[in-house]
Enzyme design. Sequence first.
Site, PDB file in Angstrom:
ATOM      1  N   GLU A 144       0.864  -1.177   0.000  1.00 34.19           N
ATOM      2  CA  GLU A 144       0.000   0.000   0.000  1.00 34.19           C
ATOM      3  C   GLU A 144       0.901   1.227   0.000  1.00 34.19           C
ATOM      4  OE1 GLU A 144      -2.490  -0.010   3.397  1.00 34.19           O
ATOM      5  OE2 GLU A 144      -3.277  -2.019   3.056  1.00 34.19           O
ATOM      6  N   ASP A 172      -4.849   7.719  10.132  1.00 36.58           N
ATOM      7  CA  ASP A 172      -3.426   7.641  10.441  1.00 36.58           C
ATOM      8  C   ASP A 172      -3.089   8.255  11.793  1.00 36.58           C
ATOM      9  OD1 ASP A 172      -2.990   6.491   7.959  1.00 36.58           O
ATOM     10  OD2 ASP A 172      -2.791   8.433   6.986  1.00 36.58           O
TER      11      ASP A 172
END
Length: 267
Positions: free
Chosen positions: A49, A60
């Site tokens: 990814e 995140d």
Amino acid sequence: MRLLHEAFAKAEAENRAALIAYLPAGFPTVDGGIAAITEVLDAGADIMEVGLPHSDPVLDGPVIQTADDIALRGGLKIADVMRTVRAAHEATGKPVLVMTYWNPVDRYGIERFAAELAEAGGAGCILPDLPVQESARWREQAAAHGLATVFVVAPSSTTERLHEITSAGTGFVYASAMMGVTGTGESVGEAASTLVRRVGAVTELPVCVGIGISDAVRAAAVAAYADGVIVGTAFVKALLDAPTEEAGLAAVRALTAELAEGVRRRG
């Protein structure tokens, strides 16, 4: 999507889970990121990814946000992300997806983004903040260009929601091991295995678990019930902590080897 199918089929034939790694493009530089990503794929990761850094990430944690900030301050453009995808795929022949948020894709142009990703050899896109009910325009372009669309499910997802998400997704399902953002959990609990069972009951897509996996022990535990194990923060931290680029490459190579051994133990 063919390469994704082949990667999961190969892992299944070897009685193990697939190892899926994440690193953001442009970190520590565009060329340095390409080198690190290629190193990880060569060292044993099955799927990569590539993150498209965004100023407002919802999934995140602080470690990846730090790397994203470095990439963005370095002037990273979407063209650099596409160059990263192309270089990693051409160097290794393995499937490379982009993980990003909807705003950069929408602003860039949906058809343009999908066409350029496919032309670069990309296998698909993970869009954690794109609601399924608003995803038709993207999915139409992704299908037209042979790209997988991977959605994220969480332990809080209802059965009805799991049906809706997995019916719209392709490639695989990203199962969040816990509520929250990447890099902040201490361990992967029973919620992850329960979620994998629930997702597996409504789809034949591979179910891959991410968030909270940082070493071979945790990778082995998750590999016991998941089709794929996703690791991101640990790779980013290895690069952040390294005193030199060469040391960073050595660190991610060693981490990949450890995790690849872990997914083969399967608990």
